[in-house]
Scaffold this active site. Structure first.
Site, mmCIF file in Angstrom:
data_model
loop_
_atom_site.group_PDB
_atom_site.id
_atom_site.type_symbol
_atom_site.label_atom_id
_atom_site.label_comp_id
_atom_site.label_asym_id
_atom_site.label_seq_id
_atom_site.Cartn_x
_atom_site.Cartn_y
_atom_site.Cartn_z
ATOM 1 C CB THR A 257 40.901 30.028 -49.259
ATOM 2 O OG1 THR A 257 40.489 31.758 -50.409
ATOM 3 C CG2 THR A 257 40.558 28.792 -50.326
ATOM 4 C CB CYS A 288 46.912 31.970 -42.588
ATOM 5 S SG CYS A 288 46.467 33.468 -41.735
ATOM 6 C CG HIS A 315 49.332 37.773 -40.343
ATOM 7 N ND1 HIS A 315 49.131 38.586 -41.157
ATOM 8 C CD2 HIS A 315 48.606 36.769 -40.173
ATOM 9 C CE1 HIS A 315 49.000 37.255 -41.823
ATOM 10 N NE2 HIS A 315 48.554 36.715 -41.487
ATOM 11 C CG ASN A 319 45.704 43.008 -51.598
ATOM 12 O OD1 ASN A 319 46.753 43.297 -52.029
ATOM 13 N ND2 ASN A 319 44.987 42.203 -52.638
ATOM 14 N NE ARG A 333 42.127 44.070 -39.332
ATOM 15 C CZ ARG A 333 42.147 43.191 -40.039
ATOM 16 N NH1 ARG A 333 42.321 42.704 -41.456
ATOM 17 N NH2 ARG A 333 42.214 42.082 -39.402
ATOM 18 N N GLY A 347 40.412 36.216 -34.764
ATOM 19 C CA GLY A 347 39.377 34.847 -34.621
ATOM 20 C C GLY A 347 40.088 33.529 -34.278
#
Length: 478
Positions: A257, A288, A315, A319, A333, A347
């Protein structure tokens, strides 16, 4: 008098929706028939949700659909030997009432419209599924699989694999399934079997297995065979790492996923799932964002042709980011996710070409992480081969959402008030915000919302079904 009339109308609709619910439940559990209304799922829907879904029909097609007009179709459907399919009673009802003045021919009409699914020889075998990891996506996949519990269910959640196993871990995992700060409470009951290391959710017995590596598990010890392992940890992304799952007894296929590396196929359900072959043992469900934008890009390219473009993703934080400023290996980040907008890279735009090769080299992309916990937006700026305008572009994308092969991936809204929190729980890969569309000449800018957790998880379930050879008709045919 007027007030009494409105109250009476409401009570009639409420009672009709209540009468629908047991029929909808039995259709799914006993026959594998999932009923939707212009794409909105009615399975496990509340009375109010059923009423609201009827109100939305007018926005889509201009015609009002009353519950007393749709109920005969649910009733007729419950009498037909229809199996293993998705039936849109909204489309059936609207088409019928445009040509008929009473319900006398509903059963005959339904028999003809659903002929391909009546007495369908269902030789598809139920298949075992293992969730490797139980984070945001893992728990939502569990919810989606559990809501489909029934004798006709073909995707059977058999186990969850976790690291750790400390005292109290099982109850904490169950608690995270019961309650979710974004998606709300679990629709049902969740129990813990401490003695056997299991979670029982709505009657589904889920074995909890603790392991430090994918290749150290013997699934057959738990009665699990020929299983699809869905890896939602994001730890392994190449063939060597994901291949460790296939060394476990009882595991035969792996679905990642997240975007995969190397030659692993990246699949966007609804676009290139037919690229999955029987011999493919490792597949990726992409990201997603890739799932959100690829169906819309395909639709636009099919009609107008795309010369080039840029995708900017707004976005929700994930986590991977920090709650407060702290070290992070990636640029920016490490800064506090709830307090900052953070420019980062994605990407997703380049990954589109893995599912849609015709767009190879035509798209660039970037991302901004923002202080919301869920629901994101892609702003797609395109140069086209053909000319268009806002009205034509929106009309085309509305039709894509309502009656095309992408109707389960693309949704469409005309609301002038919709904001991100309104899309929590959306089952679509992406939702076109038509009020924000900009189109003139050969340029267009599209705004596409997406629930980057739940909508993506629905896409993953579609890939799971395809990998296991499970096929469900969608009727009426678009």
């Amino acid at each position: 008098m007027t007030a009494d009339k409105h109250l009476q109308s409401w009570q009639e609709r409420f009672e009709m929706a209540e009468a629908m619910q047991p029929l909808l439940g039995k259709l799914y559990r006993n026959q594998g028939v999932e009923v939707v209304l212009y794409g909105k799922p009615l399975l496990n829907a509340s009375t109010i949700e059923i009423i609201k879904s009827h109100r939305l029909v007018r926005r889509h097609v201009g015609d009002k659909l009353r519950l007393r007009e749709s109920f005969p179709f649910v009733e007729a459907l419950s009498k037909l030997a229809v199996k293993q399919c998705k039936v849109d009673i909204g489309k059936l009802a609207i088409n019928y009432w445009r040509e008929h003045s009473d319900a006398s021919q509903v059963e005959a009409y339904m028999s003809q419209a659903l002929a391909s699914a009546i007495d369908h020889d269902d030789n598809q075998q139920a298949r075992d599924v293992v969730l490797y990891g139980f984070g945001r996506i893992g728990r939502l996949l569990a919810r989606l699989l559990i809501e489909r519990t029934g004798v006709s269910n073909k995707l059977c959640l058999r186990a969850i694999v976790l690291r750790g196993g400390r005292k109290g871990d099982l109850e904490k995992r169950a608690s995270l399934l019961r309650r979710d700060s974004v998606h709300g409470p679990f629709n049902g009951s969740v129990e813990v079997d401490e003695e056997n290391n299991a979670i029982i959710a709505n009657g589904t017995y889920i074995q909890v297995i603790y392991a430090n590596s994918p290749d150290e598990i013997d699934y057959t010890k738990y009665g699990i065979n020929d299983a699809l392992v869905v890896d939602n940890t994001g730890i392994w992304k190449d063939e060597a790492g994901l291949g460790l799952h296939l060394k476990s007894n009882g595991a035969t296929k792996v679905l990642l996923t997240a975007p995969a590396k190397g030659a692993i196929k990246n699949i966007v359900y609804g676009v290139n799932e037919n690229d999955i072959l029987d011999e493919d043992t490792i597949v990726s469900a992409a990201s997603c964002t890739t799932n959100a934008i690829t169906p819309v890009l395909k639709a636009v390219n099919d009609k107008y042709g795309i010369v080039n473009g840029h995708v900017e993703t707004i976005h929700s934080y994930t986590n991977d980011q920090n709650l407060i400023d702290n070290y992070h290996s990636a640029d920016r980040r490490g800064r506090s996710a709830p307090l900052n907008m953070v420019i980062t890279e994605t990407g997703a735009a380049k990954a589109v070409s893995k599912a849609l090769p015709v767009l190879e080299g035509k798209l660039t992309g970037n991302a901004i992480r923002v202080p919301t916990p869920n629901v994101s937006m892609a702003i797609i700026s395109l140069n086209l081969n053909g000319e268009t305008n806002k009205q034509d572009m929106n009309e085309y994308l509305r039709n894509v959402a309502l009656c095309s092969e992408l109707q389960n991936q693309v949704d469409f809204t005309e609301s002038t008030e919709i904001v991100s929190s309104d899309l929590v729980g959306s089952r679509y890969a992406g939702v076109v915000d038509s009020q924000a569309t900009i189109a003139e000449g050969n340029r267009t800018i599209l705004y596409v919302w997406y629930d980057n957790e739940f909508g993506y998880s629905c896409q993953v379930v579609g890939v799971m079904q395809k990998m296991l050879g499970l096929h469900y008709q969608s009727l009426p045919v678009a």
